[in-house]
Scaffold this active site. Sequence first.
Site, PDB file in Angstrom:
ATOM      1  N   VAL A  51       0.814  -1.215   0.000  1.00  0.00           N
ATOM      2  CA  VAL A  51       0.000   0.000   0.000  1.00  0.00           C
ATOM      3  C   VAL A  51       0.849   1.268   0.000  1.00  0.00           C
ATOM      4  O   VAL A  51       0.390   2.333  -0.426  1.00  0.00           O
ATOM      5  CB  VAL A  51      -0.965  -0.004   1.207  1.00  0.00           C
ATOM      6  N   GLU A 107       9.680 -11.405   1.982  1.00  0.00           N
ATOM      7  CA  GLU A 107      10.423 -11.075   0.771  1.00  0.00           C
ATOM      8  C   GLU A 107      11.516 -12.102   0.483  1.00  0.00           C
ATOM      9  O   GLU A 107      11.840 -12.364  -0.682  1.00  0.00           O
ATOM     10  CB  GLU A 107      11.027  -9.676   0.888  1.00  0.00           C
TER      11      GLU A 107
END
Length: 320
Positions: free
Chosen positions: A187, A276
């Site tokens: 976001v 990640e």
Amino acid sequence: MNSKRKMRLLILLSLLLILTEHHFSIKNHLQKMYACWNDQVEEPQLSAWFNSKMRPDVITRTDWFAPVIWEGTYNRQVLENYYKKLNITIGLVVFAPEQFVDHYMKKFLQSANKHFMVGFNVIFYIFFDGKTKLPYIEMSLLRTFKLFPLVNESINQDISIRTMKNFNIHLVDKIQYEVDFLFIMAVNQIFKNDFGVEALGKSVAQLHAWWYFKTINEFPYERRHKSAAFIPFEQGDFYYHKAIFGGTPQEILVFFTQCIKGIKSDIRRKINSLYESHLNKYFFVNKPTKLLSPEYNWDPKFKTPPQIKHVNIAWQSEII
């Protein structure tokens, strides 16, 4: 007696209508998928819309012959003509934990509404804390949004990992039948220019702006041997950013299944690994079919090098 029979008949007809609508909804989705990945509507050859020689200053093809999308290498109009014939729908998933909403959500949605896949059917899937008040955004034509409250998880990991199970349930149950392509985005970023159909592919990875100009051994891969995300020194291709990745719903479902499996394995081994890191391990093993250059997610904190000619999305530092 006749009235009871009529009532039963009406109920039966109503049920049949619901089942029929559901059947044709799934059938329509499958037909569109079939047309997309088979030759009912002929897919343009890579050479028809992509020219790697236009950017000799950067890497435009990987060792496994996947295109790396930079400004000047693609002809978006060729792809738009193709995908509009298929009448595709594209999903954009964004996770919005409470502490991120006030600072980032409005700018993200406003900019995505303006620049993400303009001219195509888009569904925004917003996963948020149920007690959080989301900003009102008036959507443009061809755009809808759906809200999903996040169920609290006790896993002591970063925000992305804590939301993965929530998303995976909805992907399995519904989302995969509603869209032809899907992007998962953080976001805390703002669209600056159009993010178009040149980014669509079976499996799409985003090159990390911070590490693109570094060497493989400098990449922050997971180096602990016991982790499921482990990548040895001297090995690897690129460092991919968790901010953006996409593909077909089926490919993303495979990714999340593998990622959750790896994270659970690390938890059992008492390894606090990052989402990640698992994303990079997945793409190390399962090579993406398309890569987005750092122009698609550039950090404005850095001095812009000459290779970055057209910033599509600006990454926002997590200052909250």
